[in-house]
Every structure is written in C-alpha cells, then in structure tokens.
Design an enzyme around this catalytic site. Structure first.
Site, short mmCIF file in Angstrom:
data_model
loop_
_atom_site.label_atom_id
_atom_site.label_comp_id
_atom_site.label_asym_id
_atom_site.label_seq_id
_atom_site.Cartn_x
_atom_site.Cartn_y
_atom_site.Cartn_z
NE ARG A 191 4.03 -8.77 4.93
CZ ARG A 191 4.21 -7.90 3.94
NH1 ARG A 191 3.18 -7.27 3.43
NH2 ARG A 191 5.40 -7.69 3.43
CG HIS B 227 9.93 -5.89 5.44
ND1 HIS B 227 9.86 -7.23 5.10
CD2 HIS B 227 9.23 -5.22 4.48
CE1 HIS B 227 9.15 -7.35 3.98
NE2 HIS B 227 8.76 -6.16 3.59
CD GLN C 37 11.58 -4.23 0.67
OE1 GLN C 37 10.49 -4.78 0.58
NE2 GLN C 37 12.25 -3.80 -0.39
CG ASP D 26 7.98 2.06 4.33
OD1 ASP D 26 7.15 1.96 3.40
OD2 ASP D 26 8.03 1.25 5.28
CB CYS E 33 9.99 -1.45 0.99
SG CYS E 33 8.73 -0.62 1.96
NE ARG F 253 11.09 -8.77 -0.41
CZ ARG F 253 9.90 -8.54 0.15
NH1 ARG F 253 9.29 -7.39 -0.06
NH2 ARG F 253 9.33 -9.43 0.95
N1 NVA Z 1 6.41 -0.20 6.71
C1 NVA Z 1 5.43 -0.78 5.84
C2 NVA Z 1 6.10 -1.70 4.87
C3 NVA Z 1 5.18 -2.35 3.88
C4 NVA Z 1 5.89 -3.30 2.96
C5 NVA Z 1 4.38 -1.50 6.66
O1 NVA Z 1 4.74 -2.15 7.63
O2 NVA Z 1 3.20 -1.38 6.33
N1 CP Z 2 7.59 -4.37 0.12
C1 CP Z 2 6.69 -5.30 0.50
O1 CP Z 2 6.90 -6.09 1.42
O2 CP Z 2 5.55 -5.32 -0.27
P1 CP Z 2 4.20 -6.11 0.03
O3 CP Z 2 3.58 -5.48 1.24
O4 CP Z 2 3.38 -5.92 -1.21
O5 CP Z 2 4.53 -7.54 0.28
#
Ligand code: NVA
Ligand code: CP
Length: 305
Positions: free
Chosen positions: A104, A131, A134, A220, A260, A288
C-alpha cells in the site's frame, strides 16, 4: 512460469476473474464450515504499508494465516523503506525472503518499479491511482447478492479517486456500465485511470441523474489518504455529492449500496443509507478476506482445478 502481479484490476482478464470468484466462493464456504484449508503452508507474505489500514492489513494477514502461511507487516516508519533505500533494492531483498508481497503506497509508479525488480508476485493493496483488491471484493459481493454484474449499472458519486478509477477498469473487463458524478474540478482523468477508448462509463453533472435506475450506488471519502491538505476545500466542493435517501429512491428498486470504508456519516453518505436496508457494507468488508485468499492462491499456485 512468468510471475503474475495484481497491480491494476485489468491485470486479470475476465476468465481469470471468474476463476478467482469461483475459488473465493469455495474458500469462503470452507471457512464458514470451520474446515481447514492450507494450500500455502510454508509460504510467506510480506505486507508493506506506507499508509494507514484496518481492513487491508487484517484481511491479508488473517487470510494468509488461514491458508497455512504466514504474514509479515512492514511500515515506512520503522523499516529502512522510509529512509531512502531505493525501491528497486528493497524489491530485490524482500522478494528473496518471501513468496508474495502486498504493497500500500502513494504513486502507482512505486509499485510498478517494485514489481519490475521482484522475484515474486506483487499485489496492489491501494495506491493513489487504484484499489484493485477492493473492487474484487465489491464485485464478488454484488454477484453474491444479485447474480452477474454484466450489463448492470453502477453509480459512482463523489471523488474520482483510486476506487473510482478501479471501478472504471472493471467495467471494461466485465462489461457493465458506470455512471460517474463528481463535483467540477474533480472529474475522471482517463489517462490516470489507464482508460483507453473505454465506453463503459458516462459522466453526469447531477448526482441524482447518475443514480437514476442504478443497480448499485457507491461512494467513498471526499478526501483520500495523501490529500489531507485539500480537506477543507473538499468539504465545501463536495457538499452536494452526499449519497442520501432521495438519491437511493431514484435508483433501481433492488439497488445495493456499497462503500469501501472507512466512512464518514453526514459527509459522503447519510447514516440512513449506510445503515439502511440497501447497504451491504459489512458483507463487502468481509469479502475482502475471501477474495484475497482466492487471489493469493491463484498468484502462487495458478489454476488448481
Ligand atoms: N480512497 C480512499 C480509500 C481508503 C480505503 C483512500 O485512498 O484513502
Ligand atoms: N477499504 C480499505 O481498504 O480499508 P482499509 O484502509 O482499512 O484497509
């Protein structure tokens, strides 16, 4: 055998996705029946987090253990990754000591460079651009509740972020439609979303128009990780892009709501929607675990049936 990475949703073709969904269904059924399934004994997953996470960490770590393997958590703060070691060097070393890597991070370019220097498969656990895990879970959840997603309409309300980009890629691979409505200035950037000639999405200025007749409404956070400096401005710009009861009422009768997570009630979604009868967010979060177990099995073992 060539290494298979999952860096973007379209790294898997339709046939492979259908296989992964089928495996996820079976793996989930075993898990629900408390039947052990350990195809990845002695395999090690390294998880690298440069951003916060609850679901992604938990689902990968628990998932790898449930498949008989082990998972190691690294973050930027207390490894050399945050101290300027070239990503290419890190990839060489980490992939010599493990069987699978999940990352990540910020720019997609970072994960691409890692993968180019990795001896083992690399999975995108979220970047600024995508992502994919997801959307794998979201589509699996849709299929569980409503059957095939082909030909259906997904309404994306809000920011054209990593999750939105991934929906757009998925629409092309699996042949469904996405209605996108973002505030002015936050539109989809086809190049960033890696969309070439994608005619599976339509843009709507009015979020209510985007939601009309949709089979799935999803949204989101208004401010994704890494964009915190824009938070105040976004709170103003996105105020008319909240998914509320009125928006759900113009959608299809059997519409589902997904997010998500983490969610902000009263911002991108009204409590009556996320806690309401159309919401499947807890199934979505749980899935997930199941789809990523199927994904890890596929990337490491290939087709086993
Ligand atoms: N769009 C959000 C998703 C978090 C799971 C982010 O990137 O922070
Ligand atoms: N939806 C998702 O990826 O959640 P986290 O940021 O908690 O991993």
């Amino acid at each position: 055998m060539a290494i298979k990475h999952f860096l973007q949703f379209n790294d898997l073709n339709r046939e492979e996705l259908e296989y992964v969904f089928e495996r996820a269904r079976w793996i989930k059924s075993q898990f629900k029946a408390y039947k052990p399934y350990w195809p990845l004994q002695d395999r090690t997953l390294v998880m690298i987090f440069e951003k916060a996470s609850t679901r992604t960490r938990l689902s990968f770590e628990a998932g790898m253990q449930q498949l008989g393997g082990s998972a190691i958590y690294l973050n930027t703060r207390d490894s050399q990754l945050g101290r300027g070691e070239p990503v290419e060097d890190a990839a060489q070393v980490i992939s010599r000591m493990s069987d699978l890597v999940m990352i990540r991070t910020f720019e997609q370019e970072i994960i691409e460079r890692f993968a180019a220097n990795s001896r083992v498969p690399v999975i995108n656990g979220l970047t600024n651009e995508y992502h994919p895990c997801q959307i794998l879970a979201d589509i699996f959840t849709y299929i569980e509740h409503r059957g095939p997603i082909q030909g259906k309409t997904v309404a994306w309300i809000g920011d054209s972020n990593n999750v939105c980009n991934t929906w757009l890629q998925a629409a092309e691979v699996l042949d469904f439609n996405v209605h996108v409505s973002t505030p002015p200035g936050y539109e989809v950037e086809p190049e960033r979303a890696n969309l070439y000639g994608n005619d599976n999405f339509e843009v709507f200025a009015d979020p209510m128009e985007a939601a009309k007749g949709a089979h799935l409404v999803t949204t989101d956070v208004w401010t994704s990780m890494g964009f915190e400096a824009e938070n105040e401005e976004r709170m103003i710009d996105f105020v008319d892009w909240q998914v509320d009861g009125d928006m759900m009422r113009v959608a299809a009768k059997d519409v589902l709501f997904m997010h998500c997570l983490p969610a902000h009630r009263g911002e991108e979604v009204a409590a009556e929607v996320i806690d309401g009868p159309h919401s499947v967010v807890w199934d979505e979060a749980e899935n997930r675990l199941h789809v990523q177990k199927a994904l890890m099995e596929y990337l490491l073992l290939g087709r086993i049936k």
